[in-house]
Design an enzyme around this catalytic site. Structure first.
Site, PDB file in Angstrom:
ATOM      1  CE  LYS A 169      -8.169  -1.390   3.916  1.00  0.00           C
ATOM      2  NZ  LYS A 169      -6.754  -1.070   3.704  1.00  0.00           N
ATOM      3  NE  ARG A 215      -7.152   4.620   8.615  1.00  0.00           N
ATOM      4  CZ  ARG A 215      -8.350   4.881   8.123  1.00  0.00           C
ATOM      5  NH1 ARG A 215      -8.984   5.972   8.508  1.00  0.00           N
ATOM      6  NH2 ARG A 215      -8.912   4.064   7.258  1.00  0.00           N
ATOM      7  CB  CYS A 273      -0.924   0.007   1.212  1.00  0.00           C
ATOM      8  SG  CYS A 273      -2.284   1.197   1.001  1.00  0.00           S
ATOM      9  CB  CYS A 277      -4.483   3.771  -0.247  1.00  0.00           C
ATOM     10  SG  CYS A 277      -4.945   3.532   1.481  1.00  0.00           S
ATOM     11  CE  LYS A 300      -7.730  -3.889   7.010  1.00  0.00           C
ATOM     12  NZ  LYS A 300      -6.813  -3.091   6.275  1.00  0.00           N
ATOM     13  CB  CYS A 302      -1.872   4.893   3.292  1.00  0.00           C
ATOM     14  SG  CYS A 302      -1.853   3.302   4.128  1.00  0.00           S
TER      15      CYS A 302
HETATM   16  C1  PBG Z   1      -3.451   0.230   4.616  1.00  0.00           C
HETATM   17  C2  PBG Z   1      -4.037  -0.657   5.651  1.00  0.00           C
HETATM   18  C3  PBG Z   1      -4.898  -0.343   6.714  1.00  0.00           C
HETATM   19  C4  PBG Z   1      -5.070  -1.502   7.458  1.00  0.00           C
HETATM   20  C5  PBG Z   1      -4.324  -2.488   6.825  1.00  0.00           C
HETATM   21  N1  PBG Z   1      -3.711  -1.952   5.699  1.00  0.00           N
HETATM   22  C6  PBG Z   1      -5.478   0.948   7.144  1.00  0.00           C
HETATM   23  C7  PBG Z   1      -6.466   1.629   6.324  1.00  0.00           C
HETATM   24  O1  PBG Z   1      -6.932   1.155   5.290  1.00  0.00           O
HETATM   25  O2  PBG Z   1      -6.782   2.737   6.730  1.00  0.00           O
HETATM   26  C8  PBG Z   1      -5.864  -1.623   8.722  1.00  0.00           C
HETATM   27  C9  PBG Z   1      -5.449  -2.716   9.628  1.00  0.00           C
HETATM   28  C10 PBG Z   1      -5.946  -2.610  11.029  1.00  0.00           C
HETATM   29  O3  PBG Z   1      -6.760  -1.742  11.402  1.00  0.00           O
HETATM   30  O4  PBG Z   1      -5.492  -3.431  11.830  1.00  0.00           O
HETATM   31  N2  PBG Z   1      -4.274   0.619   3.602  1.00  0.00           N
END
Ligand code: PBG
Length: 335
Positions: free
Chosen positions: A205, A215, A126, A136, A258, A128
């Site tokens: 997701k 975050r 990713c 992202c 997720k 981000c």
């Molecule tokens: C990155 C990402 C995120 C998570 C996993 N990969 C954060 C998001 O999408 O904001 C979240 C994982 C977690 O909360 O444990 N894009």
């Protein structure tokens, strides 16, 4: 035998069978096993660094040497795989740190594969954590708004995945939710000769409040707006099936849902409709809520954690990604 015969026998009262541990074990439908667990870990530049993540007791940002220690302990407890996230030294508008050949994830992968060759190393793909704005994808800003540009992001994601695999990663897991990224990554890996490296896609997701503590851990909160233009609406289950179907079409080998606990219906449908290896990501807030309640003495942390993981398996998950993986593996060993 058809139900035709049923009416010919007297109806028996439903009964409770004499329960013994052996009978219970014989009749149990779902089994929880350490071999299904994946531990997410956060890598950060430095040495001997263990920076606690306040909202996630027991989770740390770790320098590569410390991350190796943590991974070794997990592996010894029976956890077969880790999922790596990286915090770069500097962020920019091109996410350069994400695909740098000596970036934090690439360094950490090399170290892990050198010392723990049996450990399966999965990398989160990713942008981000590497973008100065925390989104992202590539952002186009105009006077009146800012938009995420899907297609220009794909090349950066493919470069990132390729650099992880070149460093030795066993599997890549794209979590960005841009359209077409699984296909872009598959093509790039194939072109480089990594035709047998699997892709675990964050296929369904959702744009979720359950990512809050992550975050902080990954220092990846968006600096403006939110992720709803590329992550899914929690209200939509049919759309999740379409997203999953697209990822399969593009070459995903493992499908992830997720968050996990609040989305068991999605998990069940994904497993039943597609029959693919399916992963549940029990995300940061699922972990934080348990830790907070346990710290107050309000719940039995061990029983609640194992019951939650069992529920994810029962719903259809083959793979369980959880910050509690090492503890869970130890608890399962103790029986
Ligand atoms: C990155 C990402 C995120 C998570 C996993 N990969 C954060 C998001 O999408 O904001 C979240 C994982 C977690 O909360 O444990 N894009």
């Amino acid at each position: 035998m058809s139900l035709h015969f049923v009416g010919q026998f007297p109806a028996y009262r439903p009964r409770r069978l004499r329960q013994t541990p052996a009978l219970r074990a014989l009749m149990r439908e779902t089994h929880l096993n350490a071999s299904h667990l994946v531990l997410p870990l956060f890598a950060r530049t430095g040495r001997k660094l263990r920076r606690p993540v306040a909202a996630m007791p027991g989770v740390f940002q770790l320098s590569p040497d410390e991350l190796l220690r943590e991974a070794t302990q997990a592996h010894q407890a029976g956890v077969p795989a880790v999922l790596l996230f990286g915090l770069p030294e500097a962020k920019d508008a091109k996410a350069s740190g994400a695909y740098a050949s000596n970036g934090i994830v690439q360094q950490t992968v090399r170290l892990l594969k050198k010392h723990l060759p049996q450990l399966l190393v999965i990398t989160d793909v990713c942008l981000c954590e590497y973008m100065e704005h925390g989104h992202c994808g590539v952002v186009h800003k105009s006077a009146k708004d800012a938009r995420i540009l899907n297609d220009p992001t794909l090349d950066l994601l493919a470069r990132t995945a390729a650099s992880h695999v070149e460093a030795g990663a066993d599997m890549v897991a794209p979590s960005d939710m841009m359209d077409g990224r699984v296909g872009a990554i598959r093509q790039r890996l194939d072109r480089l000769g990594f035709t047998d490296t699997p892709i675990m896609s964050y296929a369904a997701k959702f744009a979720s409040a359950f990512y809050g503590p992550f975050r902080e851990a990954a220092e990846s909160a968006p600096q403006f707006g939110d992720r709803r233009s590329y992550q899914m609406d929690p209200a939509n289950a049919n759309e999740a099936m379409r997203e999953v179907a697209l990822d399969i079409h593009e070459g995903a080998d493992i499908l992830m849902v997720k968050p996990a606990l609040a989305y068991l219906d999605i998990l069940q449908r994904v497993k039943q409709e597609f029959g693919y290896p399916t992963a549940a990501y029990s995300v940061s807030a699922e972990y934080s809520m348990v830790k907070a309640a346990a710290a107050n003495g309000w719940i039995d942390e061990r029983a609640l954690t194992l019951e939650s993981l069992l529920a994810m398996k029962r719903a259809g998950a083959d793979i369980l990604i959880t910050y509690a993986a090492t503890d869970a593996a130890r608890w399962l060993k103790e029986g």
